[in-house]
Design a protein around this motif. Structure first.
Motif, PDB file in Angstrom:
ATOM      1  N   THR A  35       2.069  -3.439   9.010  1.00 30.89           N
ATOM      2  CA  THR A  35       1.125  -2.730   8.120  1.00 30.89           C
ATOM      3  C   THR A  35      -0.016  -2.059   8.888  1.00 30.89           C
ATOM      4  N   ILE A  36       0.110  -1.905  10.178  1.00 36.61           N
ATOM      5  CA  ILE A  36      -0.971  -1.336  10.990  1.00 36.61           C
ATOM      6  C   ILE A  36      -1.329   0.071  10.517  1.00 36.61           C
ATOM      7  N   GLU A  37      -0.354   0.979  10.526  1.00 38.21           N
ATOM      8  CA  GLU A  37      -0.637   2.373  10.174  1.00 38.21           C
ATOM      9  C   GLU A  37      -1.031   2.502   8.701  1.00 38.21           C
ATOM     10  N   LEU A  38      -0.376   1.749   7.843  1.00 47.29           N
ATOM     11  CA  LEU A  38      -0.692   1.810   6.418  1.00 47.29           C
ATOM     12  C   LEU A  38      -2.135   1.380   6.161  1.00 47.29           C
ATOM     13  N   THR A  39      -2.570   0.342   6.841  1.00 47.53           N
ATOM     14  CA  THR A  39      -3.948  -0.130   6.680  1.00 47.53           C
ATOM     15  C   THR A  39      -4.949   0.925   7.138  1.00 47.53           C
ATOM     16  N   ILE A  40      -4.679   1.494   8.292  1.00 49.50           N
ATOM     17  CA  ILE A  40      -5.569   2.544   8.814  1.00 49.50           C
ATOM     18  C   ILE A  40      -5.642   3.710   7.841  1.00 49.50           C
ATOM     19  N   ALA A  41      -4.487   4.148   7.360  1.00 52.88           N
ATOM     20  CA  ALA A  41      -4.453   5.317   6.468  1.00 52.88           C
ATOM     21  C   ALA A  41      -5.195   5.051   5.168  1.00 52.88           C
ATOM     22  N   LEU A  42      -5.030   3.871   4.599  1.00 53.62           N
ATOM     23  CA  LEU A  42      -5.690   3.559   3.324  1.00 53.62           C
ATOM     24  C   LEU A  42      -7.211   3.555   3.474  1.00 53.62           C
ATOM     25  N   HIS A  43      -7.700   2.906   4.519  1.00 57.51           N
ATOM     26  CA  HIS A  43      -9.153   2.866   4.712  1.00 57.51           C
ATOM     27  C   HIS A  43      -9.709   4.210   5.176  1.00 57.51           C
ATOM     28  N   TYR A  44      -8.878   5.021   5.792  1.00 60.06           N
ATOM     29  CA  TYR A  44      -9.302   6.345   6.247  1.00 60.06           C
ATOM     30  C   TYR A  44      -9.454   7.307   5.062  1.00 60.06           C
ATOM     31  N   VAL A  45      -8.555   7.187   4.102  1.00 57.35           N
ATOM     32  CA  VAL A  45      -8.531   8.118   2.968  1.00 57.35           C
ATOM     33  C   VAL A  45      -9.430   7.663   1.830  1.00 57.35           C
ATOM     34  N   PHE A  46      -9.400   6.371   1.537  1.00 59.46           N
ATOM     35  CA  PHE A  46     -10.152   5.872   0.385  1.00 59.46           C
ATOM     36  C   PHE A  46     -11.519   5.353   0.808  1.00 59.46           C
ATOM     37  N   ASN A  47     -12.455   5.461  -0.103  1.00 55.28           N
ATOM     38  CA  ASN A  47     -13.845   5.092   0.172  1.00 55.28           C
ATOM     39  C   ASN A  47     -14.051   3.603  -0.111  1.00 55.28           C
ATOM     40  N   THR A  48     -13.467   2.774   0.710  1.00 57.72           N
ATOM     41  CA  THR A  48     -13.611   1.329   0.521  1.00 57.72           C
ATOM     42  C   THR A  48     -14.997   0.880   1.001  1.00 57.72           C
ATOM     43  N   PRO A  49     -15.595  -0.121   0.373  1.00 59.83           N
ATOM     44  CA  PRO A  49     -15.063  -0.966  -0.700  1.00 59.83           C
ATOM     45  C   PRO A  49     -15.281  -0.423  -2.109  1.00 59.83           C
ATOM     46  N   GLU A  50     -15.917   0.750  -2.232  1.00 59.09           N
ATOM     47  CA  GLU A  50     -16.098   1.327  -3.575  1.00 59.09           C
ATOM     48  C   GLU A  50     -14.736   1.531  -4.232  1.00 59.09           C
ATOM     49  N   ASP A  51     -13.792   2.088  -3.492  1.00 58.87           N
ATOM     50  CA  ASP A  51     -12.401   2.097  -3.944  1.00 58.87           C
ATOM     51  C   ASP A  51     -11.804   0.728  -3.619  1.00 58.87           C
ATOM     52  N   ARG A  52     -11.056   0.180  -4.539  1.00 59.63           N
ATOM     53  CA  ARG A  52     -10.538  -1.187  -4.386  1.00 59.63           C
ATOM     54  C   ARG A  52      -9.112  -1.170  -3.825  1.00 59.63           C
ATOM     55  N   ILE A  53      -8.881  -2.003  -2.814  1.00 58.98           N
ATOM     56  CA  ILE A  53      -7.527  -2.196  -2.298  1.00 58.98           C
ATOM     57  C   ILE A  53      -7.148  -3.656  -2.521  1.00 58.98           C
ATOM     58  N   ILE A  54      -6.031  -3.882  -3.180  1.00 62.06           N
ATOM     59  CA  ILE A  54      -5.537  -5.241  -3.430  1.00 62.06           C
ATOM     60  C   ILE A  54      -4.220  -5.402  -2.688  1.00 62.06           C
ATOM     61  N   TRP A  55      -4.163  -6.379  -1.797  1.00 61.65           N
ATOM     62  CA  TRP A  55      -2.986  -6.598  -0.945  1.00 61.65           C
ATOM     63  C   TRP A  55      -2.106  -7.694  -1.552  1.00 61.65           C
ATOM     64  N   ASP A  56      -0.793  -7.442  -1.516  1.00 57.85           N
ATOM     65  CA  ASP A  56       0.140  -8.356  -2.171  1.00 57.85           C
ATOM     66  C   ASP A  56       1.443  -8.369  -1.375  1.00 57.85           C
ATOM     67  N   VAL A  57       1.782  -9.453  -0.714  1.00 55.85           N
ATOM     68  CA  VAL A  57       1.091 -10.721  -0.619  1.00 55.85           C
ATOM     69  C   VAL A  57       0.038 -10.627   0.478  1.00 55.85           C
ATOM     70  N   GLY A  58      -0.943 -11.491   0.423  1.00 55.80           N
ATOM     71  CA  GLY A  58      -2.093 -11.362   1.299  1.00 55.80           C
ATOM     72  C   GLY A  58      -1.871 -11.706   2.753  1.00 55.80           C
ATOM     73  N   HIS A  59      -0.670 -12.160   3.111  1.00 55.90           N
ATOM     74  CA  HIS A  59      -0.458 -12.490   4.526  1.00 55.90           C
ATOM     75  C   HIS A  59      -0.286 -11.248   5.401  1.00 55.90           C
ATOM     76  N   GLN A  60      -0.372 -10.057   4.823  1.00 54.10           N
ATOM     77  CA  GLN A  60      -0.249  -8.822   5.598  1.00 54.10           C
ATOM     78  C   GLN A  60      -1.610  -8.152   5.826  1.00 54.10           C
ATOM     79  N   THR A  61      -2.692  -8.929   5.728  1.00 50.71           N
ATOM     80  CA  THR A  61      -4.038  -8.332   5.729  1.00 50.71           C
ATOM     81  C   THR A  61      -4.824  -8.535   7.018  1.00 50.71           C
TER      82      THR A  61
END
Length: 621
Positions: A49-75
């Motif tokens: 999940t390395i690239e996916l994590t980078i892309a999500l935080h790069y595009v979305f304005n976290t933590p104002e935008d919410r990201i919920i990980w499922d299952v949480g062992h990939q965080t």
């Protein structure tokens, strides 16, 4: 780590250029591998999940935008990019950071996820809450393909698809793996989607960064192309705009796709394909082995563990094969935990009697009930914490009909590094109130085998609870010998105090009992309780102490108190067990000591309660 060391939160990440994201991914992957090799933890899923994590935080304005990980062992990559890089050395250790998202650990952990398939429900709740409050923010659920097999995920999809004005994105992280290899029709369906190369290409028409009218035109072209290739996907039938599949390791595809989806209203569904263990050849080759390793040398890889003691999981796996060889009616059922529950050899030897139902605990229990109705003898191998998800089915579909189902409850009691979400602290309390149930707690490996045999021969629902990890080194007899139903045994004769130990608490209770010259009984059964033994010990001793690795509230000790009250026996009682709070992650022996459930803690609690008044302890000199 030039880039990674400059990132203390996602705002720093968003200052990077697109060209810097690929080298950042390389640094982050190296950091995850090095960190997990020193602490142990989940590896394969986080490398994927390395690239996916980078892309999500790069595009979305976290933590104002919410990201919920499922299952949480990939965080783990998520934790590293959100200000916890310097604390990764404490991962899953006492007073350290959790291996899963926790709301009280970081504002970026918007929802605690350690059991699967909850993310879409939570994200929908957040998206609709934002709409209700007039807030313009996004909710993103990142769900693994294994977690999509659970009914709760589809309940949420069904609910979400009717809202066309919400900012909801579901990202399906499809790595063709959960923990065990994938099973079921959904996996086959996803495989067919992946095989439709022309369809995938058609879906990507216009996915480069395009402004308003051009993007709309591209979408129309895309829909036209899609209609010539195949019908709408299942997710589109649920009301989602489906995009994909796309390469989840290609930042040049991920970032612009997410940027476009961010500007679309209504429920969006992005299907990304990743590889578990990506970037570390050993984990890529064997993602199951590297799913949750202990400490290891990355240059050498994981070496086979050598131990003279069998784990309880191995004892169960051996018993399952031996009993299956004796009784052709036995079938083994697991909710996606083949390796964790010790069923690999059973599947190899008895493939036609092995059933992996996916991450679907409710279905597993009722599926077993259906089998039992037809004269089969199902054995459901399930972690104690996961049986909680099938509680309604256990009551209504199994116990109410008094069906012959055996439950092998692995990971009963504290589980250590996985923490409160995975601890099996409540099964004695929530099972013993159910009519027709038999409940046993194993004190050693051989007794575990005997109890499994007892449960299997009992004509009704029965559960055997046993802990994670190795036993005490007891010799396991090959014979499949049951224990007389509802009988305990005195293991040490003393005076004054009678310690009634349940399951794993026998060994520390014996040590404390010998120190205090107290009688120690191995109760073995929580239900039916050996009331005759309880009455005998109450009559011959001044006080009763119960000890259990489970919640004191409603647990085995409460059963003893109820039995004494029913007999009209008034006797000083001390209940020792897990307190009325969630127990955090850490080494099991440390946690038990903190709860007063090691030998020293048990002896200290008894002294504290009874040394100051009657009855007086008879201390062994």
């Amino acid at each position: 780590m030039d880039l990674l060391n400059k990132i203390d939160d996602p705002a720093d990440l968003r200052k990077l250029s697109r060209a810097q994201l690929k080298p950042l991914a390389d640094e982050l992957r190296s950091f995850v591998l090095d960190s997990v090799s020193q602490t142990g933890g989940h590896l394969s899923s986080n490398l994927g999940t390395i690239e996916l994590t980078i892309a999500l935080h790069y595009v979305f304005n976290t933590p104002e935008d919410r990201i919920i990980w499922d299952v949480g062992h990939q965080t783990y990559p998520h934790k590293i990019l959100t200000g916890r890089r310097e604390r990764m050395h404490s991962l899953r250790q006492l007073d350290g950071i959790s291996g899963f998202p926790r709301r009280d650990e970081s504002e970026y952990d918007t929802f605690g996820t350690a059991h699967s398939s909850t993310s879409i429900s939570a994200a929908l709740g957040m998206a609709l809450a934002a709409r209700t409050k007039g807030e313009d923010r996004h909710a993103v659920a990142v769900i693994g393909d294994g977690a999509m097999t659970a009914g709760m995920a589809f309940e949420a999809l069904n609910n979400a698809g009717v809202y066309d004005d919400i900012n909801l994105l579901v990202v399906l992280n499809d790595n063709d793996m959960s923990i065990s290899p994938p099973v079921g029709a959904l996996n086959r369906y996803l495989a067919r989607l992946l095989s439709g190369r022309f369809y995938a290409a058609a879906k990507n028409v216009g996915k480069s960064v395009l402004p308003g009218p051009m993007l709309e035109l591209a979408k129309r072209l895309e829909e036209h192309a899609k209609g010539m290739v195949m019908p709408a996907t299942m997710f589109e039938e649920f009301g989602f705009n489906y995009i994909g599949p796309i390469d989840g390791h290609d930042l040049d595809a991920l970032v612009p796709t997410l940027q476009n989806l961010k500007h679309l209203k209504g429920p969006q569904f992005l299907h990304v394909v990743t590889k578990k263990g990506q970037g570390y050849k050993l984990a890529e080759a064997d993602p199951v082995l590297y799913h949750g390793p202990g400490k290891f040398n990355p240059a050498e890889g994981i070496k086979p563990a050598v131990s003279s003691k069998k784990t309880y999981t191995q004892v169960f796996g051996d018993w399952l094969c031996d009993m299956a060889a004796q009784d052709k009616r036995l079938v083994g059922i697991t909710p996606a935990m083949r390796e964790g529950s010790g069923m690999v050899e059973f599947e190899r030897r008895f493939p036609n009697r092995y059933y992996d139902v996916g991450i679907a605990e409710q279905h597993a229990v009722t599926f077993a009930a259906g089998m039992a109705c037809e004269g089969m003898k199902p054995v459901v191998a399930i972690y104690s914490t996961f049986l909680q998800r099938g509680y309604d089915q256990l009551i209504h579909d199994v116990a109410l009909q008094n069906l012959d189902v055996t439950f092998a409850l692995d990971r009963a009691g504290l589980v250590g590094a996985d923490g409160a979400t995975h601890a099996g602290n409540y099964d004695m309390a929530f099972l013993r109130c159910i009519p027709n149930m038999v409940i046993m707690a194993a004190s050693d490996e051989n007794e575990c085998r005997q109890m499994l045999t007892t449960a299997f021969h009992y004509n009704g629902p029965a559960a055997v609870r046993y802990p994670r990890g190795a036993g005490i080194g007891a010799t396991v007899e090959p014979i499949l010998k049951p224990i007389p139903l509802g009988t305990g045994e005195v293991r040490h004769a003393g005076k004054g105090i009678a310690i009634l130990a349940f399951g794993t608490m026998l060994a520390p209770s014996l040590a404390a009992g010998k120190e205090l010259n107290a009688t120690v009984a191995n109760m073995r059964f929580i239900k039916p309780l050996d009331v005759a033994l309880v009455k005998q010990l109450a009559a011959s001793h001044d006080a009763i102490v119960t000890v259990e690795e489970g919640s004191v509230m409603g647990g085995a000790g409460a059963a003893v108190a109820e039995a004494l009250a029913a007999e009209g026996i008034v006797k000083p009682l001390l209940h020792l067990g897990l307190p009325d709070k969630f127990i955090d992650h850490g080494d099991v022996s440390q946690l038990l000591a903190l709860c007063g459930l090691d030998a020293a803690g048990i002896a200290a609690s008894i002294r504290k309660r009874f040394d100051k008044g009657e009855p007086r302890l008879v201390v062994n000199n």
